[in-house]
Design a protein around this motif. Structure first.
Motif, PDB file in Angstrom:
ATOM      1  N   PHE A  42      -1.434  55.291   5.954  1.00 38.05           N
ATOM      2  CA  PHE A  42      -2.684  54.575   5.727  1.00 38.05           C
ATOM      3  C   PHE A  42      -3.457  55.279   4.622  1.00 38.05           C
ATOM      4  CE2 PHE A  42      -1.449  53.825  10.075  1.00 38.05           C
ATOM      5  CZ  PHE A  42      -1.765  52.489  10.308  1.00 38.05           C
ATOM      6  N   TYR A  43      -3.928  54.538   3.639  1.00 34.89           N
ATOM      7  CA  TYR A  43      -4.756  55.051   2.547  1.00 34.89           C
ATOM      8  C   TYR A  43      -6.180  54.649   2.906  1.00 34.89           C
ATOM      9  CZ  TYR A  43      -0.199  55.355   0.344  1.00 34.89           C
ATOM     10  OH  TYR A  43       1.111  55.665   0.068  1.00 34.89           O
ATOM     11  N   VAL A  44      -7.012  55.624   3.322  1.00 34.77           N
ATOM     12  CA  VAL A  44      -8.270  55.295   3.987  1.00 34.77           C
ATOM     13  C   VAL A  44      -9.478  55.972   3.359  1.00 34.77           C
ATOM     14  CG1 VAL A  44      -7.035  55.075   6.192  1.00 34.77           C
ATOM     15  CG2 VAL A  44      -8.251  57.179   5.690  1.00 34.77           C
ATOM     16  N   SER A  45     -10.632  55.441   3.730  1.00 36.37           N
ATOM     17  CA  SER A  45     -11.915  56.076   3.513  1.00 36.37           C
ATOM     18  C   SER A  45     -12.362  56.569   4.874  1.00 36.37           C
ATOM     19  CB  SER A  45     -12.913  55.057   2.964  1.00 36.37           C
ATOM     20  OG  SER A  45     -14.200  55.594   2.988  1.00 36.37           O
ATOM     21  N   GLY A  46     -12.629  57.865   4.987  1.00 35.11           N
ATOM     22  CA  GLY A  46     -13.013  58.397   6.284  1.00 35.11           C
ATOM     23  C   GLY A  46     -13.662  59.750   6.157  1.00 35.11           C
ATOM     24  N   ARG A  47     -13.928  60.340   7.315  1.00 36.83           N
ATOM     25  CA  ARG A  47     -14.509  61.674   7.362  1.00 36.83           C
ATOM     26  C   ARG A  47     -13.936  62.385   8.581  1.00 36.83           C
ATOM     27  NH1 ARG A  47     -17.797  61.258  11.612  1.00 36.83           N
ATOM     28  NH2 ARG A  47     -18.880  59.327  11.977  1.00 36.83           N
ATOM     29  N   PRO A  48     -13.803  63.720   8.468  1.00 35.09           N
ATOM     30  CA  PRO A  48     -13.310  64.464   9.634  1.00 35.09           C
ATOM     31  C   PRO A  48     -14.245  64.274  10.819  1.00 35.09           C
ATOM     32  CG  PRO A  48     -13.255  65.829   7.679  1.00 35.09           C
ATOM     33  CD  PRO A  48     -14.000  64.571   7.312  1.00 35.09           C
ATOM     34  N   ALA A  49     -13.676  64.269  11.997  1.00 33.76           N
ATOM     35  CA  ALA A  49     -14.472  64.071  13.209  1.00 33.76           C
ATOM     36  C   ALA A  49     -15.392  65.260  13.430  1.00 33.76           C
ATOM     37  CB  ALA A  49     -13.552  63.887  14.409  1.00 33.76           C
ATOM     38  N   GLY A  50     -16.521  65.003  14.043  1.00 33.76           N
ATOM     39  CA  GLY A  50     -17.499  66.060  14.317  1.00 33.76           C
ATOM     40  C   GLY A  50     -17.322  66.632  15.702  1.00 33.76           C
ATOM     41  N   PHE A  51     -18.365  67.297  16.176  1.00 38.05           N
ATOM     42  CA  PHE A  51     -18.341  67.871  17.519  1.00 38.05           C
ATOM     43  C   PHE A  51     -18.255  66.776  18.568  1.00 38.05           C
ATOM     44  CE2 PHE A  51     -20.750  71.065  15.053  1.00 38.05           C
ATOM     45  CZ  PHE A  51     -19.859  72.119  15.207  1.00 38.05           C
ATOM     46  N   GLY A  52     -17.636  67.088  19.681  1.00 32.15           N
ATOM     47  CA  GLY A  52     -17.566  66.144  20.788  1.00 32.15           C
ATOM     48  C   GLY A  52     -16.481  65.100  20.643  1.00 32.15           C
ATOM     49  N   THR A  53     -15.579  65.301  19.695  1.00 34.57           N
ATOM     50  CA  THR A  53     -14.498  64.324  19.514  1.00 34.57           C
ATOM     51  C   THR A  53     -13.157  65.035  19.643  1.00 34.57           C
ATOM     52  OG1 THR A  53     -14.665  64.642  17.131  1.00 34.57           O
ATOM     53  CG2 THR A  53     -15.811  62.739  18.064  1.00 34.57           C
ATOM     54  N   PHE A  54     -12.986  65.760  20.732  1.00 35.54           N
ATOM     55  CA  PHE A  54     -11.776  66.535  20.975  1.00 35.54           C
ATOM     56  C   PHE A  54     -10.528  65.657  20.866  1.00 35.54           C
ATOM     57  CE2 PHE A  54      -8.504  68.110  23.881  1.00 35.54           C
ATOM     58  CZ  PHE A  54      -8.277  69.349  23.302  1.00 35.54           C
ATOM     59  N   GLY A  55      -9.558  66.143  20.132  1.00 31.94           N
ATOM     60  CA  GLY A  55      -8.297  65.429  20.016  1.00 31.94           C
ATOM     61  C   GLY A  55      -8.278  64.379  18.932  1.00 31.94           C
ATOM     62  N   LYS A  62     -12.590  52.556   6.474  1.00 30.49           N
ATOM     63  CA  LYS A  62     -11.904  51.415   5.883  1.00 30.49           C
ATOM     64  C   LYS A  62     -10.500  51.829   5.504  1.00 30.49           C
ATOM     65  CE  LYS A  62     -12.050  47.667   2.744  1.00 30.49           C
ATOM     66  NZ  LYS A  62     -11.893  46.427   3.405  1.00 30.49           N
ATOM     67  N   ILE A  63      -9.563  50.928   5.718  1.00 30.55           N
ATOM     68  CA  ILE A  63      -8.188  51.128   5.279  1.00 30.55           C
ATOM     69  C   ILE A  63      -8.020  50.335   3.994  1.00 30.55           C
ATOM     70  CG2 ILE A  63      -5.757  50.779   5.829  1.00 30.55           C
ATOM     71  CD1 ILE A  63      -6.605  50.900   8.811  1.00 30.55           C
ATOM     72  N   TRP A  64      -7.689  51.036   2.907  1.00 22.83           N
ATOM     73  CA  TRP A  64      -7.567  50.376   1.599  1.00 22.83           C
ATOM     74  C   TRP A  64      -6.163  49.854   1.370  1.00 22.83           C
ATOM     75  CZ3 TRP A  64     -11.870  49.013  -0.502  1.00 22.83           C
ATOM     76  CH2 TRP A  64     -13.019  49.762  -0.273  1.00 22.83           C
ATOM     77  N   ALA A  65      -5.160  50.551   1.872  1.00 23.44           N
ATOM     78  CA  ALA A  65      -3.767  50.129   1.704  1.00 23.44           C
ATOM     79  C   ALA A  65      -2.960  50.736   2.844  1.00 23.44           C
ATOM     80  CB  ALA A  65      -3.214  50.584   0.351  1.00 23.44           C
ATOM     81  N   LYS A  66      -1.757  50.204   3.044  1.00 26.84           N
ATOM     82  CA  LYS A  66      -0.919  50.673   4.143  1.00 26.84           C
ATOM     83  C   LYS A  66       0.544  50.492   3.752  1.00 26.84           C
ATOM     84  CE  LYS A  66       0.001  49.597   9.002  1.00 26.84           C
ATOM     85  NZ  LYS A  66      -0.340  48.694  10.100  1.00 26.84           N
ATOM     86  N   VAL A  67       1.349  51.490   4.053  1.00 22.49           N
ATOM     87  CA  VAL A  67       2.801  51.377   3.950  1.00 22.49           C
ATOM     88  C   VAL A  67       3.302  51.428   5.382  1.00 22.49           C
ATOM     89  CG1 VAL A  67       4.927  52.450   3.133  1.00 22.49           C
ATOM     90  CG2 VAL A  67       2.894  52.470   1.675  1.00 22.49           C
ATOM     91  N   SER A  68       3.929  50.332   5.837  1.00 20.66           N
ATOM     92  CA  SER A  68       4.282  50.200   7.251  1.00 20.66           C
ATOM     93  C   SER A  68       5.725  50.548   7.556  1.00 20.66           C
ATOM     94  CB  SER A  68       4.063  48.759   7.719  1.00 20.66           C
ATOM     95  OG  SER A  68       2.710  48.440   7.679  1.00 20.66           O
ATOM     96  N   SER A  69       5.916  51.195   8.671  1.00 17.00           N
ATOM     97  CA  SER A  69       7.197  51.371   9.351  1.00 17.00           C
ATOM     98  C   SER A  69       8.366  51.723   8.436  1.00 17.00           C
ATOM     99  CB  SER A  69       7.531  50.121  10.156  1.00 17.00           C
ATOM    100  OG  SER A  69       6.572  49.932  11.160  1.00 17.00           O
ATOM    101  N   LYS A  70       8.302  52.902   7.844  1.00 21.81           N
ATOM    102  CA  LYS A  70       9.437  53.419   7.079  1.00 21.81           C
ATOM    103  C   LYS A  70      10.177  54.393   7.981  1.00 21.81           C
ATOM    104  CE  LYS A  70       9.592  53.629   2.905  1.00 21.81           C
ATOM    105  NZ  LYS A  70      10.362  52.891   1.937  1.00 21.81           N
ATOM    106  N   LYS A  71      11.491  54.306   7.985  1.00 26.33           N
ATOM    107  CA  LYS A  71      12.309  55.144   8.868  1.00 26.33           C
ATOM    108  C   LYS A  71      12.459  56.557   8.303  1.00 26.33           C
ATOM    109  CE  LYS A  71      16.613  55.070  11.403  1.00 26.33           C
ATOM    110  NZ  LYS A  71      16.538  54.449  12.676  1.00 26.33           N
ATOM    111  N   ILE A  72      12.250  57.562   9.161  1.00 27.56           N
ATOM    112  CA  ILE A  72      12.420  58.960   8.790  1.00 27.56           C
ATOM    113  C   ILE A  72      13.909  59.278   8.793  1.00 27.56           C
ATOM    114  CG2 ILE A  72      11.913  61.348   9.452  1.00 27.56           C
ATOM    115  CD1 ILE A  72       9.339  60.236  10.798  1.00 27.56           C
ATOM    116  N   ASN A  73      14.377  59.912   7.729  1.00 25.95           N
ATOM    117  CA  ASN A  73      15.795  60.242   7.583  1.00 25.95           C
ATOM    118  C   ASN A  73      16.238  61.262   8.632  1.00 25.95           C
ATOM    119  OD1 ASN A  73      15.913  58.602   5.290  1.00 25.95           O
ATOM    120  ND2 ASN A  73      15.302  60.295   3.974  1.00 25.95           N
ATOM    121  N   GLY A  74      17.543  61.381   8.793  1.00 27.23           N
ATOM    122  CA  GLY A  74      18.121  62.319   9.751  1.00 27.23           C
ATOM    123  C   GLY A  74      17.807  63.773   9.439  1.00 27.23           C
ATOM    124  N   ASP A  75      17.506  64.081   8.182  1.00 22.77           N
ATOM    125  CA  ASP A  75      17.162  65.464   7.815  1.00 22.77           C
ATOM    126  C   ASP A  75      15.653  65.718   7.883  1.00 22.77           C
ATOM    127  OD1 ASP A  75      16.428  63.965   5.619  1.00 22.77           O
ATOM    128  OD2 ASP A  75      17.419  65.240   4.140  1.00 22.77           O
TER     129      ASP A  75
END
Length: 166
Positions: A42-55, A62-75
């Motif tokens: 996901f190519y996004v506009s965002g900010r790191p989470a602040g206090f109280g957002t554990f995990g 906003k999501i500007w663009a997305k590359v979906s479901s590409k398979k990770i190679n065996g290596d």
């Protein structure tokens, strides 16, 4: 004449708030643990989470663009193609979010800790109001891991490819 001036000023204001980023192709490594799984980027506009957002690692506006479901190679590697991201509405693209999910899961979505979904690619307007994630399949929010990288930390090599180890 007034309409011509108004048109010119409108076009000028749009060009001030619009910008195009050509994100280089990316080679990801370090994913040996997730062989034969899928990754969505996901190519996004965002900010790191602040206090109280554990995990939670990033609050996505906003999501500007997305590359979906590409398979990770065996290596444990994968190549992501170059993507053009157009910034509009004065909100800049500043993070890449990598979501690793099951190979049979074709779609993944991001959810913020306040149960809102960021505006999706293809929408004409920037969603300033909170959009709650109701109406989507719960499978779209289940994944193995989520990591993010700041766009500033991504540098292409002399061959035009950015190499990132997750």
């Amino acid at each position: 004449m007034k309409s011509l001036i108004a048109l010119f000023s409108m076009l000028l204001s749009l060009s001030v708030f619009a910008g195009v980023n050509q994100v280089p192709s990316i080679e990801l490594s370090g994913l040996e643990k997730y062989r034969d799984q899928n990754i969505s980027v996901f190519y996004v506009s965002g900010r790191p989470a602040g206090f109280g957002t554990f995990g939670h690692i990033l609050h996505t506006h906003k999501i500007w663009a997305k590359v979906s479901s590409k398979k990770i190679n065996g290596d444990g590697t994968i190549s992501i193609p170059s993507v053009k991201v157009v910034n509009t509405h004065g909100v800049a693209f500043n993070y890449l979010v990598f979501v690793i999910h099951d190979a049979d899961q074709k779609n993944a979505r991001l959810m913020n800790t306040d149960s809102t979904c960021p505006a999706q690619p293809g929408e004409n307007a920037f969603a300033s109001e909170k959009e709650y994630c109701m109406g989507f399949s719960t499978d779209e929010f289940q994944y193995k891991i989520q990591k993010y990288k700041s766009v500033r930390s991504i540098k292409a090599g002399s061959d035009g490819i950015a190499r990132i180890k997750l």
